[in-house]
Scaffold this motif. Structure first.
Motif, PDB file in Angstrom:
ATOM      1  N   VAL A 181       0.874  -1.177   0.000  1.00 13.19           N
ATOM      2  CA  VAL A 181       0.000   0.000   0.000  1.00 13.19           C
ATOM      3  C   VAL A 181       0.912   1.227   0.000  1.00 13.19           C
ATOM      4  O   VAL A 181       1.837   1.318   0.821  1.00 13.19           O
ATOM      5  N   ARG A 182       0.637   2.135  -0.946  1.00 16.20           N
ATOM      6  CA  ARG A 182       1.502   3.311  -1.096  1.00 16.20           C
ATOM      7  C   ARG A 182       0.711   4.609  -0.933  1.00 16.20           C
ATOM      8  O   ARG A 182      -0.373   4.739  -1.517  1.00 16.20           O
ATOM      9  N   ASN A 183       1.287   5.534  -0.175  1.00 12.58           N
ATOM     10  CA  ASN A 183       0.711   6.878  -0.048  1.00 12.58           C
ATOM     11  C   ASN A 183       1.534   7.906  -0.805  1.00 12.58           C
ATOM     12  O   ASN A 183       1.019   8.917  -1.282  1.00 12.58           O
TER      13      ASN A 183
ATOM     14  N   VAL B 120       5.025   6.282   4.158  1.00  4.56           N
ATOM     15  CA  VAL B 120       5.166   6.391   2.698  1.00  4.56           C
ATOM     16  C   VAL B 120       4.527   5.175   2.020  1.00  4.56           C
ATOM     17  O   VAL B 120       3.699   5.310   1.123  1.00  4.56           O
ATOM     18  N   ASP B 121       4.906   3.986   2.485  1.00 11.83           N
ATOM     19  CA  ASP B 121       4.332   2.749   1.954  1.00 11.83           C
ATOM     20  C   ASP B 121       4.620   1.610   2.920  1.00 11.83           C
ATOM     21  O   ASP B 121       5.384   1.777   3.875  1.00 11.83           O
ATOM     22  N   PHE B 122       4.014   0.466   2.679  1.00  7.20           N
ATOM     23  CA  PHE B 122       4.319  -0.730   3.485  1.00  7.20           C
ATOM     24  C   PHE B 122       3.862  -1.974   2.742  1.00  7.20           C
ATOM     25  O   PHE B 122       3.040  -1.892   1.828  1.00  7.20           O
TER      26      PHE B 122
ATOM     27  N   GLY C 176      10.807   4.068  -3.962  1.00  7.27           N
ATOM     28  CA  GLY C 176      11.196   2.683  -4.259  1.00  7.27           C
ATOM     29  C   GLY C 176      10.866   2.253  -5.672  1.00  7.27           C
ATOM     30  O   GLY C 176      10.981   3.021  -6.625  1.00  7.27           O
ATOM     31  N   SER C 177      10.409   1.008  -5.793  1.00  9.69           N
ATOM     32  CA  SER C 177      10.296   0.390  -7.122  1.00  9.69           C
ATOM     33  C   SER C 177       9.335   1.131  -8.057  1.00  9.69           C
ATOM     34  O   SER C 177       9.566   1.178  -9.261  1.00  9.69           O
ATOM     35  N   ILE C 178       8.278   1.717  -7.526  1.00 13.49           N
ATOM     36  CA  ILE C 178       7.296   2.379  -8.409  1.00 13.49           C
ATOM     37  C   ILE C 178       7.889   3.638  -9.066  1.00 13.49           C
ATOM     38  O   ILE C 178       7.515   4.013 -10.179  1.00 13.49           O
TER      39      ILE C 178
ATOM     40  N   CYS D 198       8.152  -1.165   6.018  1.00 13.12           N
ATOM     41  CA  CYS D 198       7.444   0.117   5.837  1.00 13.12           C
ATOM     42  C   CYS D 198       8.471   1.147   5.379  1.00 13.12           C
ATOM     43  O   CYS D 198       9.635   1.024   5.704  1.00 13.12           O
ATOM     44  N   ARG D 199       8.007   2.186   4.707  1.00 11.10           N
ATOM     45  CA  ARG D 199       8.876   3.362   4.543  1.00 11.10           C
ATOM     46  C   ARG D 199       8.326   4.449   5.451  1.00 11.10           C
ATOM     47  O   ARG D 199       7.130   4.765   5.382  1.00 11.10           O
ATOM     48  N   LEU D 200       9.199   5.011   6.280  1.00 10.61           N
ATOM     49  CA  LEU D 200       8.807   6.046   7.233  1.00 10.61           C
ATOM     50  C   LEU D 200       9.755   7.224   7.078  1.00 10.61           C
ATOM     51  O   LEU D 200      10.978   7.054   7.151  1.00 10.61           O
TER      52      LEU D 200
HETATM   53  N1  UDP Z   1       8.808  -4.491   0.757  1.00 13.59           N
HETATM   54  C1  UDP Z   1       9.026  -5.559   1.613  1.00 13.59           C
HETATM   55  N2  UDP Z   1       9.489  -6.734   1.102  1.00 13.59           N
HETATM   56  C2  UDP Z   1       9.714  -6.919  -0.229  1.00 13.59           C
HETATM   57  C3  UDP Z   1       9.484  -5.825  -1.101  1.00 13.59           C
HETATM   58  C4  UDP Z   1       9.032  -4.630  -0.582  1.00 13.59           C
HETATM   59  O1  UDP Z   1       8.825  -5.458   2.812  1.00 13.59           O
HETATM   60  O2  UDP Z   1      10.107  -8.039  -0.648  1.00 13.59           O
HETATM   61  C5  UDP Z   1       8.305  -3.224   1.298  1.00 13.59           C
HETATM   62  C6  UDP Z   1       9.346  -2.127   1.248  1.00 13.59           C
HETATM   63  O3  UDP Z   1      10.059  -2.043   2.459  1.00 13.59           O
HETATM   64  C7  UDP Z   1       8.507  -0.887   1.033  1.00 13.59           C
HETATM   65  C8  UDP Z   1       7.293  -1.395   0.266  1.00 13.59           C
HETATM   66  O4  UDP Z   1       7.236  -2.792   0.497  1.00 13.59           O
HETATM   67  O5  UDP Z   1       8.071  -0.357   2.279  1.00 13.59           O
HETATM   68  C9  UDP Z   1       7.354  -1.104  -1.218  1.00 13.59           C
HETATM   69  O6  UDP Z   1       8.558  -1.626  -1.717  1.00 13.59           O
HETATM   70  P1  UDP Z   1       8.994  -1.394  -3.248  1.00 13.59           P
HETATM   71  O7  UDP Z   1       8.020  -2.089  -4.136  1.00 13.59           O
HETATM   72  O8  UDP Z   1       9.181   0.054  -3.461  1.00 13.59           O
HETATM   73  O9  UDP Z   1      10.305  -2.218  -3.427  1.00 13.59           O
HETATM   74  P2  UDP Z   1      11.828  -1.915  -3.044  1.00 13.59           P
HETATM   75  O10 UDP Z   1      12.124  -0.501  -3.352  1.00 13.59           O
HETATM   76  O11 UDP Z   1      11.902  -2.261  -1.597  1.00 13.59           O
HETATM   77  O12 UDP Z   1      12.554  -2.894  -3.915  1.00 13.59           O
END
Ligand code: UDP
Length: 255
Positions: free
Chosen positions: A93-95, A174-176, A99-101, A203-205
Motif C-alpha cells: 500500500v503506497r501513499n 510512505v508505503d508498506f 522505491g520500485s514504483i 514500511c517506509r517512514l
Molecule cells: N517491501 C518488503 N518486502 C519486499 C518488497 C518490498 O517489505 O520483498 C516493502 C518495502 O520495504 C517498502 C514497500 O514494500 O516499504 C514497497 O517496496 P517497493 O516495491 O518500493 O520495493 P523496493 O524498493 O523495496 O525494492
C-alpha cells in the motif's frame, strides 16, 4: 533462544514450531537483506527492535478489529503467533511515491498519490517477487475473489490507521508491505489473518520535518544509521524505556 524445531529459515526471521500444532514462533534475526538477498549484513539489535515494533503495531491493529496471527511476545526476539497457510501475494500500500514504483513508472520520489495505491506482488524469491494484477491472483487460485476483496479492504484500513498513528509521532507512512494467511479451524473452515510482521523493514517512514528516512532504505541505499533510526521509531512509539541506552554488541536493552 528456543530449542524447538526450525520449520522455515527466512531472510530476517526464523520460524520455529510452537507449543501446539496451531501456533508457531517467529524469531527476529539481525540479518538485513536487500535486492532479493544480493546485499546482506548483520545489524546488531535490529531483530530486537523489529520484534518490539511489530509486537506493538500488531496489537494495535488487532485492537481496531482486524484479525491477525498475533498471540503474544515471548521474549526480546520471539513472538508466538497462529500458524497460517501463507497466501503467496505481497500487498503493498503506497501513499507517497518511493522505491520500485518510482523507477518503474518514472515518478518523482515524494510525489503524493491522489489516494492510497494498492499493488500486488507474487511472493516468489526465485522470480524476484514480480508485480502481478488481480486477474493473476484469481486465475492461478492464489486467493478467491472474496478473499482478495477482504485483504484489499484490510490493507486500506490498516493504512488509514497506521498513517494516523505514525503522523502522531512525526512520521509519514510512505508505503508498506503486508501478507495474509489462512487459519483453519477444527471444522475445516478458514479465516484470513494478517501475518508476518510490520516493522521499518517493510514500511517506509520519513520524518515529517526533515524527510529523513527512518526505515530499511538506510541499508538499501547505504546511508547508515539504521539501528539508530529503528530505535528512534521505537522511542517515539513509546515502547523503549526512557534513559536507557542500546548496546550495539548485545541483543538486549541495557541500562
Ligand atoms: N517491501 C518488503 N518486502 C519486499 C518488497 C518490498 O517489505 O520483498 C516493502 C518495502 O520495504 C517498502 C514497500 O514494500 O516499504 C514497497 O517496496 P517497493 O516495491 O518500493 O520495493 P523496493 O524498493 O523495496 O525494492
Amino acid at each position: 533462544m528456543t530449542k524447538k524445531k526450525i520449520l522455515y529459515e527466512g531472510k530476517a526471521k526464523t520460524i520455529f514450531e510452537g507449543p501446539d500444532s496451531n501456533t508457531i514462533i517467529q524469531y527476529f534475526k539481525d540479518d538485513a537483506t536487500a535486492n532479493n538477498a544480493e546485499k546482506h549484513s548483520i545489524i546488531n539489535g535490529k531483530g530486537v527492535l523489529n520484534n518490539a515494533i511489530s509486537d506493538y503495531l500488531m496489537q494495535k491493529i488487532t485492537d481496531i478489529g482486524i484479525p491477525t496471527h498475533y498471540i503474544k511476545k515471548l521474549n526480546m526476539r520471539e513472538q508466538l503467533v497462529r500458524k497460517v497457510e501463507i497466501i503467496p501475494v505481497e500487498f503493498v500500500v503506497r501513499n507517497i511515491a518511493a522505491g520500485s514504483i518510482v523507477k518503474r513508472l518514472g515518478l518523482k520520489e515524494g510525489q503524493l498519490f491522489f489516494r492510497p495505491l494498492v499493488e500486488h506482488y507474487y511472493k516468489k524469491d526465485e522470480l524476484g517477487d514480480p508485480l502481478i494484477n488481480e486477474d493473476h491472483i484469481i486465475n492461478f487460485e492464489w486467493a478467491s475473489r472474496d478473499e482478495l476483496d477482504e485483504m484489499q479492504e484490510y490493507g486500506l484500513r490498516i493504512n488509514d490507521f497506521l498513517r494516523g498513528l505514525f503522523l502522531g509521532i512525526g512520521l509519514k507512512l510512505v508505503d508498506f508491505k503486508i501478507e495474509f494467511g489462512r487459519y483453519f479451524s477444527e471444522d475445516g473452515n478458514s479465516i484470513l489473518l494478517l501475518a508476518d510482521e510490520i516493522s521499518p523493514d517493510n514500511c517506509r517512514l520519513w520524518d515529517i520535518k526533515t524527510n529523513n528516512k527512518m526505515d530499511k532504505d538506510l541499508f538499501r541505499q547505504d546511508l547508515g544509521g539504521l539501528k539508530e533510526a529503528y530505535q528512534e521509531v521505537a522511542n517515539r512509539l513509546g515502547i523503549l524505556p526512557e534513559k536507557k541506552t542500546y548496546s550495539s554488541s548485545k541483543t538486549e536493552i541495557v541500562k
